[in-house]
Every structure is written in C-alpha cells, then in structure tokens.
Design an enzyme around this catalytic site. Structure first.
Site, PDB file in Angstrom:
ATOM      1  N   LYS A  56       0.854  -1.197   0.000  1.00 57.16           N
ATOM      2  CA  LYS A  56       0.000   0.000   0.000  1.00 57.16           C
ATOM      3  C   LYS A  56       0.879   1.233   0.000  1.00 57.16           C
ATOM      4  O   LYS A  56       1.805   1.346   0.803  1.00 57.16           O
ATOM      5  CB  LYS A  56      -0.882   0.013   1.257  1.00 57.16           C
ATOM      6  CG  LYS A  56      -1.884   1.169   1.270  1.00 57.16           C
ATOM      7  CD  LYS A  56      -3.063   0.844   0.397  1.00 57.16           C
ATOM      8  CE  LYS A  56      -4.038   1.999   0.280  1.00 57.16           C
ATOM      9  NZ  LYS A  56      -3.589   3.028  -0.681  1.00 57.16           N
ATOM     10  N   LYS A  80       4.216   2.202   8.672  1.00 59.37           N
ATOM     11  CA  LYS A  80       3.039   3.014   8.972  1.00 59.37           C
ATOM     12  C   LYS A  80       1.787   2.145   9.029  1.00 59.37           C
ATOM     13  O   LYS A  80       0.959   2.293   9.945  1.00 59.37           O
ATOM     14  CB  LYS A  80       2.857   4.125   7.931  1.00 59.37           C
ATOM     15  CG  LYS A  80       1.613   4.969   8.181  1.00 59.37           C
ATOM     16  CD  LYS A  80       1.404   6.033   7.118  1.00 59.37           C
ATOM     17  CE  LYS A  80       2.275   7.234   7.355  1.00 59.37           C
ATOM     18  NZ  LYS A  80       1.820   8.415   6.559  1.00 59.37           N
ATOM     19  N   LYS A  92       5.174   1.998  -2.783  1.00 60.25           N
ATOM     20  CA  LYS A  92       5.306   3.395  -3.213  1.00 60.25           C
ATOM     21  C   LYS A  92       5.601   3.410  -4.698  1.00 60.25           C
ATOM     22  O   LYS A  92       6.156   2.458  -5.252  1.00 60.25           O
ATOM     23  CB  LYS A  92       6.442   4.104  -2.468  1.00 60.25           C
ATOM     24  CG  LYS A  92       6.222   5.605  -2.315  1.00 60.25           C
ATOM     25  CD  LYS A  92       5.094   5.888  -1.322  1.00 60.25           C
ATOM     26  CE  LYS A  92       4.890   7.385  -1.137  1.00 60.25           C
ATOM     27  NZ  LYS A  92       3.846   7.654  -0.121  1.00 60.25           N
ATOM     28  N   THR A 176      -6.159  12.585   7.321  1.00 58.15           N
ATOM     29  CA  THR A 176      -4.821  12.731   7.903  1.00 58.15           C
ATOM     30  C   THR A 176      -4.874  13.658   9.115  1.00 58.15           C
ATOM     31  O   THR A 176      -4.351  13.338  10.186  1.00 58.15           O
ATOM     32  CB  THR A 176      -3.846  13.283   6.854  1.00 58.15           C
ATOM     33  OG1 THR A 176      -3.752  12.362   5.758  1.00 58.15           O
ATOM     34  CG2 THR A 176      -2.460  13.477   7.466  1.00 58.15           C
ATOM     35  N   ASN A 209      -3.857  21.076   2.749  1.00 57.53           N
ATOM     36  CA  ASN A 209      -5.005  20.265   3.139  1.00 57.53           C
ATOM     37  C   ASN A 209      -4.932  19.825   4.599  1.00 57.53           C
ATOM     38  O   ASN A 209      -5.834  20.095   5.397  1.00 57.53           O
ATOM     39  CB  ASN A 209      -5.112  19.038   2.233  1.00 57.53           C
ATOM     40  CG  ASN A 209      -6.291  18.147   2.611  1.00 57.53           C
ATOM     41  OD1 ASN A 209      -7.442  18.547   2.487  1.00 57.53           O
ATOM     42  ND2 ASN A 209      -5.996  16.963   3.081  1.00 57.53           N
ATOM     43  N   SER A 334      -7.904   5.132   3.800  1.00 65.15           N
ATOM     44  CA  SER A 334      -7.695   4.441   2.526  1.00 65.15           C
ATOM     45  C   SER A 334      -8.007   2.954   2.673  1.00 65.15           C
ATOM     46  O   SER A 334      -8.577   2.326   1.770  1.00 65.15           O
ATOM     47  CB  SER A 334      -6.251   4.626   2.054  1.00 65.15           C
ATOM     48  OG  SER A 334      -6.053   5.906   1.503  1.00 65.15           O
TER      49      SER A 334
END
Length: 403
Positions: A56, A80, A92, A176, A209, A334
């Site tokens: 992921k 993470k 990634k 987040t 954001n 996610s």
C-alpha cells in the site's frame, strides 16, 4: 529499525527480509504530447513488503523522484500500516516529471501510461496505490479506469483516494488531520491540557489540506492557533488567528491573510504548547533543534524532523508524536475505502469517523505505553510496535517460506 529491534524481540530473519524490498519495478512511459512529439518518462513502483497484506502506498509525480526515495518511502509505508494495525504491507511509486509543465491532456495520458505499465504488478489483492505528491483523486480515477480496461473488469479496490462518485470513501479528505486530532485529544489527558480552561497555543507549519483541517479542528475545540505558515512565509497573532477566515482567504487567493509577517524559521521556534509540522520533510534539523520551544510536536508531515535532530529534542524533553503514527489517519481511511470496495457497499461518514477514532486512539495508547515502559522516544516505540507486528507475520509463514 535496528534501534526498534533492541526493545522488542525480533527474529534476525525478519530484519534480513526487511533490509531489501521484495520487488522493484522501473518502467518507460512513452507519451504523445500536445504538439505531436513523443516524450518518454521514467516511472517506478516498489512493493517493499507484503507479509501483512497487499502493498500500500502513494504515487508521486515530481521531477526529483528517485529509486532510493521510492524504496525508502515504501519501507516507511510498511511500518506506517503496521503501527496502526491495518492489513497492508508497504508500497510506493512515482514518475520523474514536473506535472506543472504538462497540460491536462498530457497529464491524463501520462497517468494512464503509468497504470498500463504497472498493471500486471498491482491489484486489490497485491498492491494498492493511492495519491501522493502532485497526484489527486482525479488522477486516481484515470488510473483505475485504465486498470479496468487492462483487466476487462470493474475493480474499484485497485486504488484508493478516488472521487466518492467512483468508489472513494467519505471522510478521506480530512482523514490525515482528523487522525492526528484524535491523538491530540487523547493526549490531553496525559498532559493535563484543557483548552477551555487555559489557553493552549498552537503553531502550524504548512497550511495546505492537512494543516487547514487540523487548524479548524483544534480551533473549534478552543485551542489558540497563534501562527500559520505556507511556502511563501508565515503570520503570527498572539491573540489567536481567525482560522475559518484564514482558510477561506487562503483557498480563494492562494495566500495567507494579512497579519504580522514572520518567517517559517521563526514559526518553528515560537514559544508554543504544540507545534504541528504539516508541510515538508527536514524542517527541524540539528541547526534549529536546540531553538525549538514547543512542548509537543505532532508530525502531520512526513519526516519533518531529521533523524539527527531527535536526540536534541529528547534532551529538551519535547514530546514528539512521530509521523508514522500521527499522520496515519490518511492510510487508515484508505484501508476503509479498500474494504468498502471489496465488500461492495459504502459506510456513512459517522461510521468512518468512529472507526478511525477507535484505531488512532488504540494505537496511540499502545505506542505511548511502550515508550513509557521502555523509557524510549515515541518514534522508536512506534517503530518497535510496528516491527513486532511485522515479525509476527513473517514468523507465521514458517521457515520454509521464501515469499
């Protein structure tokens, strides 16, 4: 990772497996430009570890994307996901490109070319990409569409961070910041903070954001945001900044509102209770760590504190909530999006928020308890917490496994 392995029992073979990525892919991306010429871009995708589930991790479009960067970020994503206990490994990807120099059509053709090139290596059960630097929900929709053409089926779970209209999850836009906010609210009990009884000053470095959403969350419960900054500079107000007005002004004009102008360096060194780096990496280094006066640092950005600055912050008794935990709300939602796609129905916004809070608070408490028990910084405790889960997964496959 080595420091984390010193405080939790880890099999040597786990460390050996995690020392290298499981898979790294480099692809050439020929794209027809608007003027009829052909440009060939270079893209990468790394699946670092999948012992706990599909890889992921985001896809970034940036001129400085490199092989070492992609591998390091995929490694970081493995930890993470493990630290918050969601069933993903680390991945990634990226393309070497300055997307600001592309037209909308060129950007779409590049996005689709990238997905075609990696389509055999990704999927809902193998590797699930998401947005990252200079990519967004629209680009994820293009990539999902291209993957569906490649497979001949509809697979919304191949990618997360999509528009809600095509399978994205409610609550992903502020996840987040919200995850970090849930941690902060739980931390209040340990610190004895009560923003309604006594002013608690906050400085936020980065007003995009994550920074905007976090600022609104803390402002709404009584925290006093005394400084905000973006790439152009920063403003400060000891009496507190009107955050709703600042957000409206920033989104309308692209600039911070009028106020007492300070530099971002000055913002980082302000005498505040809470410092929130929410922009870029390495803003706190050995050059300025000794000047940091915040009592708590909550890392909403990835890698805002350089590795060699941690020791100085620890000596100053500054509590650092590390990025792999503090900003994991994004990848957690996610995961919720992927789960909803796989199950075939959508959760309500209330469900998303409730489930996110449960995970963030539970894992924060576990990491904080480990840090206290082992008398070690939260960062090392977070990596140790994640490593113990990765180790358990590796051991579970047995000695004959060479996955």
């Amino acid at each position: 990772m080595r420091a984390a392995a010193e405080i939790v029992p880890v099999h040597p073979e786990t460390l050996a497996r995690l020392s290298q990525p499981k898979q790294f892919l480099e692809v050439s991306l020929p794209v027809r430009m608007d003027d009829g010429s052909l440009r060939v871009f270079t893209g990468y995708r790394c699946a670092y570890d999948d012992s706990r589930g599909p890889a992921k991790g985001g896809i970034r479009f940036h001129q400085d994307v490199s092989i070492p960067e992609v591998k390091a970020l995929a490694f970081w994503m493995a930890f993470k996901c493990a630290v918050v206990g969601i069933p993903f490994g680390g991945g990634k990807g990226g393309v070497i490109v300055d997307p600001k120099k592309l037209s909308q059509g060129e950007l779409e053709r590049l996005s689709r070319a990238y997905m075609r090139a990696i389509a055999k290596n990704v999927g809902p059960a193998t590797d699930v990409p998401a947005p990252d630097v200079n990519t967004n929900a629209l680009i994820m929709a293009w990539m999902m569409d291209e993957y569906n053409k490649f497979t001949g089926s509809i697979e919304p779970g191949v990618i997360t961070g999509k528009p809600v209209a095509v399978g994205g999850s409610l609550g992903r836009d502020d996840a987040t910041a919200r995850g970090g906010f849930y941690i902060l609210r739980d931390l209040e009990k340990t610190l004895g903070w009560d923003p309604k009884a006594k002013p608690i000053k906050v400085a936020i470095h980065g007003f995009g954001n994550a920074g905007q959403h976090f600022a609104k969350f803390v402002h709404d419960v009584g925290y006093k945001v005394v400084a905000i900054g973006d790439s152009r500079g920063a403003i400060a107000n000891d009496a507190g900044i009107d955050i709703p007005a600042a957000i409206e002004h920033k989104n309308k004009t692209g600039a911070l509102p009028a106020g007492k102008a300070i530099s971002n360096a000055e913002l980082l060194e302000m005498d505040v209770d809470l410092l929130v780096p929410a922009a870029i990496e390495d803003v706190i280094t050995t050059r300025n760590a000794g000047k940091i006066r915040a009592k708590v640092i909550l890392e909403l950005a990835n890698g805002p504190v350089a590795a060699d600055a941690d020791a100085t912050l620890q000596q100053k008794n500054i509590l650092v909530i590390p990025d792999i935990l503090a900003n994991a709300g994004g990848v957690t939602v996610s995961y919720f999006e992927w789960t909803q796609n796989r199950a075939g129905f959508a959760w309500s916004l209330e469900d998303v928020h409730t489930r996110l809070k449960e995970i963030m608070v539970r894992e924060f408490r576990a990491v904080h308890a480990l840090a206290t028990q082992k008398n070690t910084p939260m960062r090392i405790a977070a990596y140790a917490h994640a490593l113990s889960r990765l180790d358990a997964a590796v051991r579970a496959f047995g000695v004959a496994s060479v996955r």
